[in-house]
Design a protein around this motif. Structure first.
Motif, PDB file in Angstrom:
ATOM      1  N   SER A 102       0.805  -1.219   0.000  1.00  0.00           N
ATOM      2  CA  SER A 102       0.000   0.000   0.000  1.00  0.00           C
ATOM      3  C   SER A 102       0.835   1.263   0.000  1.00  0.00           C
ATOM      4  O   SER A 102       2.061   1.246   0.148  1.00  0.00           O
ATOM      5  CB  SER A 102      -0.915   0.010   1.229  1.00  0.00           C
ATOM      6  OG  SER A 102      -0.169   0.426   2.371  1.00  0.00           O
ATOM      7  N   SER A 108       5.733   3.219   4.691  1.00  0.00           N
ATOM      8  CA  SER A 108       5.294   2.004   4.017  1.00  0.00           C
ATOM      9  C   SER A 108       6.466   1.294   3.356  1.00  0.00           C
ATOM     10  O   SER A 108       6.587   0.064   3.427  1.00  0.00           O
ATOM     11  CB  SER A 108       4.235   2.346   2.965  1.00  0.00           C
ATOM     12  OG  SER A 108       3.883   1.213   2.207  1.00  0.00           O
ATOM     13  N   THR A 133       1.729  -2.260  -6.514  1.00  0.00           N
ATOM     14  CA  THR A 133       2.183  -1.267  -5.538  1.00  0.00           C
ATOM     15  C   THR A 133       1.526   0.083  -5.753  1.00  0.00           C
ATOM     16  O   THR A 133       1.152   0.452  -6.862  1.00  0.00           O
ATOM     17  CB  THR A 133       3.708  -1.084  -5.616  1.00  0.00           C
ATOM     18  OG1 THR A 133       4.074  -0.572  -6.907  1.00  0.00           O
ATOM     19  CG2 THR A 133       4.429  -2.404  -5.376  1.00  0.00           C
ATOM     20  N   GLY A 570      -2.954   6.261  -4.666  1.00  0.00           N
ATOM     21  CA  GLY A 570      -3.759   6.262  -3.453  1.00  0.00           C
ATOM     22  C   GLY A 570      -4.922   7.224  -3.497  1.00  0.00           C
ATOM     23  O   GLY A 570      -5.817   7.153  -2.648  1.00  0.00           O
ATOM     24  N   GLU A 573      -7.344   4.282  -4.957  1.00  0.00           N
ATOM     25  CA  GLU A 573      -7.363   3.042  -4.159  1.00  0.00           C
ATOM     26  C   GLU A 573      -5.968   2.838  -3.603  1.00  0.00           C
ATOM     27  O   GLU A 573      -5.030   2.562  -4.335  1.00  0.00           O
ATOM     28  CB  GLU A 573      -7.781   1.858  -5.043  1.00  0.00           C
ATOM     29  CG  GLU A 573      -8.257   0.650  -4.239  1.00  0.00           C
ATOM     30  CD  GLU A 573      -7.129  -0.266  -3.814  1.00  0.00           C
ATOM     31  OE1 GLU A 573      -6.818  -0.305  -2.588  1.00  0.00           O
ATOM     32  OE2 GLU A 573      -6.555  -0.939  -4.677  1.00  0.00           O
ATOM     33  N   ASN A 574      -5.824   2.985  -2.294  1.00  0.00           N
ATOM     34  CA  ASN A 574      -4.504   3.083  -1.672  1.00  0.00           C
ATOM     35  C   ASN A 574      -3.865   1.746  -1.318  1.00  0.00           C
ATOM     36  O   ASN A 574      -2.716   1.706  -0.886  1.00  0.00           O
ATOM     37  CB  ASN A 574      -4.595   3.949  -0.398  1.00  0.00           C
ATOM     38  CG  ASN A 574      -3.245   4.431   0.064  1.00  0.00           C
ATOM     39  OD1 ASN A 574      -2.430   4.878  -0.736  1.00  0.00           O
ATOM     40  ND2 ASN A 574      -2.984   4.328   1.358  1.00  0.00           N
ATOM     41  N   LEU A 575      -4.568   0.635  -1.489  1.00  0.00           N
ATOM     42  CA  LEU A 575      -4.035  -0.662  -1.080  1.00  0.00           C
ATOM     43  C   LEU A 575      -3.363  -1.423  -2.219  1.00  0.00           C
ATOM     44  O   LEU A 575      -2.559  -2.320  -1.977  1.00  0.00           O
ATOM     45  CB  LEU A 575      -5.153  -1.531  -0.474  1.00  0.00           C
ATOM     46  CG  LEU A 575      -5.816  -0.977   0.785  1.00  0.00           C
ATOM     47  CD1 LEU A 575      -6.934  -1.909   1.254  1.00  0.00           C
ATOM     48  CD2 LEU A 575      -4.795  -0.787   1.904  1.00  0.00           C
ATOM     49  N   ALA A 590      -1.895  -8.736   1.266  1.00  0.00           N
ATOM     50  CA  ALA A 590      -1.969  -7.276   1.190  1.00  0.00           C
ATOM     51  C   ALA A 590      -1.396  -6.649   2.449  1.00  0.00           C
ATOM     52  O   ALA A 590      -1.781  -7.009   3.561  1.00  0.00           O
ATOM     53  CB  ALA A 590      -3.415  -6.822   0.997  1.00  0.00           C
ATOM     54  N   ASP A 592      -1.196  -3.260   4.419  1.00  0.00           N
ATOM     55  CA  ASP A 592      -1.757  -1.925   4.580  1.00  0.00           C
ATOM     56  C   ASP A 592      -0.882  -1.142   5.561  1.00  0.00           C
ATOM     57  O   ASP A 592      -1.013  -1.271   6.769  1.00  0.00           O
ATOM     58  CB  ASP A 592      -3.189  -2.009   5.096  1.00  0.00           C
ATOM     59  CG  ASP A 592      -3.838  -0.630   5.231  1.00  0.00           C
ATOM     60  OD1 ASP A 592      -3.164   0.370   4.942  1.00  0.00           O
ATOM     61  OD2 ASP A 592      -5.017  -0.562   5.618  1.00  0.00           O
ATOM     62  N   GLY A 594      -0.644   2.252   5.393  1.00  0.00           N
ATOM     63  CA  GLY A 594      -1.082   3.639   5.376  1.00  0.00           C
ATOM     64  C   GLY A 594      -1.303   4.143   6.797  1.00  0.00           C
ATOM     65  O   GLY A 594      -1.580   3.362   7.719  1.00  0.00           O
ATOM     66  N   ASP A 603      -9.317   2.842   3.868  1.00  0.00           N
ATOM     67  CA  ASP A 603      -8.784   2.323   2.604  1.00  0.00           C
ATOM     68  C   ASP A 603      -9.395   0.968   2.262  1.00  0.00           C
ATOM     69  O   ASP A 603      -9.716   0.693   1.104  1.00  0.00           O
ATOM     70  CB  ASP A 603      -7.257   2.192   2.685  1.00  0.00           C
ATOM     71  CG  ASP A 603      -6.566   3.547   2.671  1.00  0.00           C
ATOM     72  OD1 ASP A 603      -7.182   4.511   2.193  1.00  0.00           O
ATOM     73  OD2 ASP A 603      -5.414   3.636   3.137  1.00  0.00           O
ATOM     74  N   TYR A 655      -4.887  -9.925   5.007  1.00  0.00           N
ATOM     75  CA  TYR A 655      -4.826  -8.474   5.145  1.00  0.00           C
ATOM     76  C   TYR A 655      -3.958  -8.123   6.352  1.00  0.00           C
ATOM     77  O   TYR A 655      -4.305  -8.402   7.503  1.00  0.00           O
ATOM     78  CB  TYR A 655      -6.242  -7.921   5.311  1.00  0.00           C
ATOM     79  CG  TYR A 655      -6.318  -6.438   5.561  1.00  0.00           C
ATOM     80  CD1 TYR A 655      -6.098  -5.526   4.535  1.00  0.00           C
ATOM     81  CD2 TYR A 655      -6.626  -5.946   6.825  1.00  0.00           C
ATOM     82  CE1 TYR A 655      -6.190  -4.161   4.763  1.00  0.00           C
ATOM     83  CE2 TYR A 655      -6.720  -4.581   7.064  1.00  0.00           C
ATOM     84  CZ  TYR A 655      -6.498  -3.694   6.036  1.00  0.00           C
ATOM     85  OH  TYR A 655      -6.593  -2.356   6.267  1.00  0.00           O
TER      86      TYR A 655
END
Length: 717
Positions: A102, A108, A133, A570, A573-575, A590, A592, A594, A603, A655
């Motif tokens: 993300s 990150s 990415t 982002g 869609e930030n993921l 995934a 995350d 953020g 997100d 996740y």
């Protein structure tokens, strides 16, 4: 459907499957399922394309010129003008595995460095077919892709992983990881007198000065019109024209209501409504022009009468512009009212100083020449500024290239020919990635800003997903173009990496604030880029930059423009999970990373909504284990969810969230006691020190080890 003369997702997916099969074969992994999916897609495309060709065969035969033109284009460009294939649905039967990193800036990038190290060490990363990415995740993702492209012997296997934290036969860590640690302050932190600091200041100031030429030229032209139309009779003529125009519009409208003529179909009413709207716009423009000219003339006189009062107006306007963007109302009426107030304040801020400047110029000219030549001076200045503005490249004038150069200096590098030292490698192009089939296929996500789009599928959002990769670049709304031909094959990894992280941009997808947008554009606080449209029929021949400044200022960008406004992935869609869902990956990991100190999971919620609306995909996850207690500790680092694809297909989503359980090593706990917001410190903090860098890297490594230690993920591979 994408426009003609571009490729569809079916072509993109086919090329990617071919790469995935070759990668698996190269690394000695099972590729039977991928090969079956590849053949199914290839056959489906061939069948549908053959049918499309037959349907238009008669038309092509009749049009000899069209056939000759198509042959010439294919000869010189390497691309054909065949009709695009129809959409092909991906299938989970291919068993594709995707890894999504993300956005979140350097935080990150550093957290995901540790995660990648653990995934590689535990033989999970080698099974990842895709690497998707966004923003900060793209920093470290691009770093990995560049290292794999430059070293045939490197791979995602633990013994050949270029970012491994295992030593090179010595006590110290690998040179690549050590280089990342040393250059962690990618924006430069040498103090006020450092070269980096003054480079950034110089870029900002010069960009602001050049950006000001376009609106200043426009303002001067308005003043010229005001001076030219100083005769009251001319203004009265304009007023009469405006009133007559308004009466004409009302009369036509009334006549149509009383005695409708012609077709009364829905389309005809829409066309008629548009004509009325256009005529109304002309009336509005005339009235506004009259008021503006009157206002300029009034200010011209009033400045000499009461300058103190004007200073109060300027101060109040400046206060409104500064404070306004930070005021949020839930009530839509109050939101619109605030925007009107801020728009007026902006107009005052630009108009009054401009008139002030002109008065000063008038005094200077009169002092030198002893005669009133202001009209000539204003005209010369306006024309010079207009000419300059035609050549002010909005891309080169922005902060993008400073940002890109600093990022590439830190994250894009390679070993020298002797394999002893690290040297920068910022010239690698997107088309040159994955030459050795030794890593996951990299999808770099950006946002296509289209606030003025007429496409009903994206009109409400004002944005679309834009992908950069080795084989194809583009979006669903524009179609896709082969990377070797897109932008003449010159698109560099450094550019796409920085563009995917262009968080500070006037256009920010669904997050765009009109007032902030105007301010950021005029002050040249811009990391976004204008890039060519993948549709070659829309390729720019002559670029008039003032036209694109107008589009950026007033949110007029569209998907059929010759140049497209692209910014941080982002913003949509930030993921980075969305493109993996589109490819129906059987397993998605995934990360995350953020900033989400209050664990709002915005997100993830955004992804779930868009996946459901666009793709008919539902994601079911119980987030209870990730929600922190009163001590800000969670019970787990990740949760396992189920992806419900159409056609009764299912996938699995792991996740990962940047969180802590409270039983981490003492150095992490000590850093948290010192920095209470860890591991959710603000993304605005891009100046990491050694403690901060190692704390995030180590946390990512711990999370990866925790994920790989369970049987859940190994059963899915």
């Amino acid at each position: 459907m994408p426009p003609k003369y571009t490729r569809t997702f079916a072509d993109v997916y086919l090329a990617e499957l071919d790469y995935v099969k070759k990668r698996r074969d190269e690394m000695g992994l099972i590729s039977k399922a991928v090969e079956t999916e590849l053949e199914n897609v290839r056959q489906a495309i061939k069948t549908q394309r053959d049918k499309s060709v037959k349907d238009r065969q008669h038309e092509v035969k009749k049009n000899v010129f069209r056939r000759f033109k198509s042959w010439l284009y294919k000869l010189f460009s390497g691309e054909s003008e065949d009709a695009p294939s129809l959409n092909i649905k991906a299938s989970t039967q291919a068993g594709l595995v995707g890894l999504a990193l993300s956005g979140g800036g350097v935080r990150s990038a550093t957290f995901n460095l540790g995660l990648l190290q653990s995934l590689a060490k535990n033989k999970i990363l080698q099974y990842c077919d895709y690497l998707s990415t966004v923003s900060g995740g793209g920093y470290i993702g691009s770093c990995l892709s560049a290292l794999l492209a430059n070293a045939p012997e490197a791979s995602t296997k633990p013994e050949n992983f270029p970012l491994s934290n295992q030593p090179d036969g010595k006590l110290e860590e690998r040179a690549e990881v050590n280089y990342l640690r040393e250059t962690k302050n990618y924006l430069g932190a040498g103090g006020i007198f450092s070269q980096d600091t003054w480079h950034m200041i110089g870029t900002t100031v010069s960009g602001f000065v050049l950006m000001s030429t376009m609106p200043l030229a426009f303002i001067l032209l308005i003043v010229l019109i005001g001076l030219f139309l100083d005769d009251l009779a001319v203004r009265n003529i304009m007023i009469v024209v405006a009133v007559a125009f308004a009466i004409w519009i009302v009369a036509i409208r009334f006549f149509r209501l009383v005695w409708p003529l012609g077709s009364t179909s829905y389309k005809s009413r829409i066309r008629h409504g548009k004509r009325i709207a256009n005529r109304t716009a002309i009336v509005n423009f005339l009235v506004i022009a009259i008021l503006l000219i009157q206002f300029v003339s009034y200010l011209w006189f009033f400045f000499e009468v009461n300058s103190i009062f004007i200073l109060y107006i300027l101060a109040a306007s400046l206060l409104v512009v500064i404070v306004g963007p930070f005021i949020h109302y839930n009530d839509k009426f109050l939101q619109k009212f605030l925007r009107i107030i801020m728009s007026v304040a902006l107009l005052v801020l630009f108009l009054i100083p401009s008139v002030w400047l002109l008065i000063y110029l008038d005094e200077v000219v009169n002092w030198f020449f002893k005669e009133n030549t202001l009209f000539t001076v204003i005209g010369i200045i306006a024309m010079v500024l207009l000419i300059i503005s035609l050549f002010v490249n909005l891309n080169r004038n922005s902060l993008h290239y400073f940002y890109r150069d600093r990022l590439s200096n830190t994250y894009l590098f390679k070993r020298n020919d002797e394999q002893t030292k690290i040297e920068p490698d910022d010239s690698i192009k997107m088309k040159d990635l994955h030459q050795h089939h030794n890593g996951p296929y990299h999808l770099i996500n950006a946002t296509l800003n289209v606030p003025h789009s007429k496409n009903r599928e994206i009109k409400g959002r004002g944005a679309d997903f834009f992908i950069f990769s080795k084989y194809y670049c583009g979006a669903e709304s524009t179609g896709y173009r082969n990377t070797e031909n897109y932008n003449d094959g010159k698109t560099e990894l450094a550019t796409t990496m920085a563009l995917s992280g262009a968080a500070v941009s006037p256009e920010m997808g669904t997050q765009t604030n009109p007032i902030k947008s105007v301010l950021m554009t005029l002050l040249n606080i811009r990391l976004n880029l204008w890039m060519p449209n993948p549709n070659r029929k829309l390729s720019p021949q002559i670029i008039l930059w003032p036209f694109y400044l107008y589009k950026e200022l007033f949110h007029k960008s569209m998907e059929n423009d010759a140049l497209l406004n692209l910014s941080d992935g982002g913003h949509h869609e930030n993921l980075g999970i969305y493109p993996l869902l589109k490819r129906r990956c059987h397993l998605i990991i995934a990360s995350d990373a953020g900033a989400d100190p209050k664990f709002k999971m915005e997100d993830l919620a955004n992804l779930q909504r868009k996946a459901r609306i666009d793709l008919g995909i539902n994601i079911d996850m119980d987030m209870t284990l990730l929600r922190p207690n009163q001590d800000k500790n969670s019970k787990a680092y990740y949760v396992k969810g189920t992806i419900y694809y159409p056609d009764n297909e299912r996938g699995t989503l792991f996740y990962i969230k940047t969180t802590m359980k409270g039983d981490e090593p003492e150095d992490l706990l000590a850093y948290r006691r010192k920095n209470a917001r860890f591991p959710d410190e603000t993304t605005a903090d891009q100046f990491f020190n050694e403690d901060q860098f190692e704390s995030y890297r180590k946390l990512g490594e711990l999370v990866g080890e925790n994920l790989c230690s369970t049987s859940d993920i190994h059963e899915q591979i």
